[in-house]
Design a protein around this motif. Structure first.
Motif, short mmCIF file in Angstrom:
data_model
loop_
_atom_site.label_atom_id
_atom_site.label_comp_id
_atom_site.label_asym_id
_atom_site.label_seq_id
_atom_site.Cartn_x
_atom_site.Cartn_y
_atom_site.Cartn_z
N SER A 13 0.82 -1.21 0.00
CA SER A 13 0.00 0.00 0.00
C SER A 13 0.86 1.26 0.00
O SER A 13 1.71 1.45 0.87
N SER A 15 -0.39 4.38 0.38
CA SER A 15 -0.89 5.24 1.46
C SER A 15 -0.30 4.83 2.81
O SER A 15 0.14 5.68 3.59
N ASP A 261 -1.89 -3.16 -1.47
CA ASP A 261 -2.51 -1.91 -1.91
C ASP A 261 -3.76 -2.18 -2.76
O ASP A 261 -3.67 -2.71 -3.87
N TRP A 262 -4.91 -1.77 -2.24
CA TRP A 262 -6.16 -1.96 -2.97
C TRP A 262 -6.26 -1.07 -4.19
O TRP A 262 -6.90 -1.43 -5.18
N SER A 263 -5.64 0.12 -4.15
CA SER A 263 -5.69 1.02 -5.30
C SER A 263 -5.03 0.35 -6.51
O SER A 263 -5.60 0.27 -7.59
N LEU A 284 -3.80 -9.10 -0.19
CA LEU A 284 -4.75 -8.05 0.19
C LEU A 284 -5.50 -8.45 1.46
O LEU A 284 -5.85 -9.62 1.64
N SER A 288 -9.58 -4.63 5.12
CA SER A 288 -8.72 -3.45 5.18
C SER A 288 -9.52 -2.18 5.42
O SER A 288 -10.68 -2.05 5.01
N GLN A 290 -8.47 0.50 4.00
CA GLN A 290 -8.26 1.28 2.78
C GLN A 290 -9.58 1.52 2.06
O GLN A 290 -10.34 0.59 1.80
#
Length: 446
Positions: A13, A15, A261-263, A284, A288, A290
């Motif tokens: 991630s 972020s 990171d989900w994005s 993942l 989360s 996120q």
């Protein structure tokens, strides 16, 4: 399931990598950070932290962070050498680094030369600099007021209360929250304005603060009086009804592993939905905090088949339909959804995303323009983007413009799955958040 899934390991991630490194750098002692993202934006944050006094070294794939003993230190921090130059905080094009590190550096002592690439100088910072002035910093603008570049001089957070809006960006609030534990008194941060966007990113900030033992409470106004609420129960910060009280606790060194990171996983999840083969995403956290975990819900609403398994998150090809969806909480997903929407059988309306206009580019206009090249019709009305699917231009070569924006390049690559020969003017821009993207994407395209 008829076909063997393509296995993709989600990158770390972005972020959480920013926030984890900042918390570790502000803590006393040594922290070991594993699985942190290695990207252009994270390099910017690392450089800013080391320029403020942290020591960050790589060891066996981990980052060993020795925190600043007295908080961020700028040029002339002790007032003895008046000729000492301000310390460099070069943001390049990283908006996250810029907003978080400006607020964190303001919690330290000294002067800082805050500047970046030309696009960074166009992006607004006035809401944050006004708040930091209220907390005691001064600004010498080298260009337009409320924008980079500027020289910031600080003596820590001397003010005890400050107002901030989340209308443009939640990162202003996140930066203030990260800096506030360094004050020598409690700091109250009030959320003001008309609306709040991107709340899940604030939740990520609070999670990192909690994990690194910074002390804070969140209060909501009910029936005219303030009451403490569990921060994980909040779905948004209501302007005028939410405030944060941060204690002068500092941070404690902590060993930490950064989750996936989900994005950046969103492009591969969408590929599983619109392509020919299932995609299995590993690394993942399905629970989360996120905000971009919402891609799972959005694609499910569009008709995608998604299963959370012990092996990972499995997305299987499906005939998608259009949806109407409020994406104010997950703006980084808009390029992904706008591309996937062009594959659907009916129109998609993406609402509450006016703040996309001040991203790396005017991402709202960019999504409309680039998605339309695939054969869809697109419109922007107020704060909404509408995608009306047309006949996909299969077998054609299409030149897509990236605008130097990593998310535009990665999302528009989905059109390769419609047998479109996609050409990009700047494919290397993915290095901002996901340097290994094209190698991973080759697994999708075969």
């Amino acid at each position: 399931m008829s076909k063997k899934p393509i296995i993709i390991n989600a990158p770390a991630s972005k972020s959480l990598s920013h926030r984890t490194l900042i918390a570790a750098a502000l803590a006393n002692g040594l922290s070991r950070i594993s699985s942190a993202l290695d990207s252009d934006d994270i390099t910017r944050t690392r450089d800013c932290l080391t320029n403020c006094g942290a020591d960050i070294k790589e060891e066996n794939g981990d980052l060993i962070v020795r925190g600043m003993t007295d908080g961020p230190r700028g040029g002339n921090a002790d007032g003895k050498n008046k000729d000492e130059a301000p310390h460099e905080l070069f943001m390049h094009e990283s908006g996250t680094t810029c907003r978080l590190m400006t607020a964190v550096a303001a919690a330290g002592h000294g002067s800082f030369n805050v500047h970046g690439a030309p696009r960074m100088h166009e992006r607004p910072m006035g809401e944050l600099t006004r708040a930091l002035e209220k907390l005691g910093s001064t600004f010498d603008y080298q260009g337009e007021k409320g924008h980079l570049p500027f020289i910031m001089t600080s003596k820590g957070y001397t003010g005890k209360s400050v107002n901030i809006t989340l209308e443009e960006s939640s990162q202003y609030l996140s930066g203030l929250l990260l800096g506030a534990p360094l004050a020598d008194h409690s700091v109250t941060i009030n959320v003001t304005g008309e609306k709040a966007v991107s709340w899940p990113y604030v939740a990520l900030t609070l999670r990192i603060m909690e994990d690194f033992k910074a002390s804070f409470v969140v209060e909501s106004k009910k029936s005219g009086s303030w009451k403490e609420v569990p921060w994980r129960s909040l779905k948004t910060a209501r302007p005028g009804q939410t405030r944060f009280i941060v204690e002068p606790s500092g941070y404690q060194a902590t060993d930490y592993r950064v989750e996936g990171d989900w994005s950046n996983a969103s492009y591969f999840m969408a590929a599983g939905a619109v392509g020919k083969r299932p995609v299995l995403l590993k690394g993942l956290a399905a629970d989360s905090l996120q905000g971009d975990r919402a891609i799972m819900d959005i694609l499910s609403q569009m008709g995608a088949s998604i299963q959370v398994t012990f092996d990972g998150i499995l997305v299987e090809p499906a005939n998608l339909r259009g949806v109407t969806v409020d994406m104010g909480r997950c703006p980084d997903l808009v390029p992904t959804v706008s591309a996937a929407a062009a594959f659907a059988s009916s129109p998609t309306v993406i609402e509450n995303v006016a703040h996309l206009r001040i991203k790396e580019t005017d991402r709202l206009a960019a999504c409309a323009e680039e998605a339309s090249k695939s054969g869809a019709e697109t419109d922007i009305t107020g704060d909404s983007l509408i995608i009306r699917p047309g006949r996909l231009r299969k077998g054609e070569t299409i030149d897509f413009t990236t605008y130097g924006d990593h998310r535009m390049a990665m999302s528009m690559s989905l059109f390769q799955l419609a047998n479109i020969d996609t050409q990009f003017d700047n494919p290397a821009c993915v290095g901002k958040s996901f340097p290994g993207f094209w190698d991973e994407w080759a697994k999708i395209t075969g």
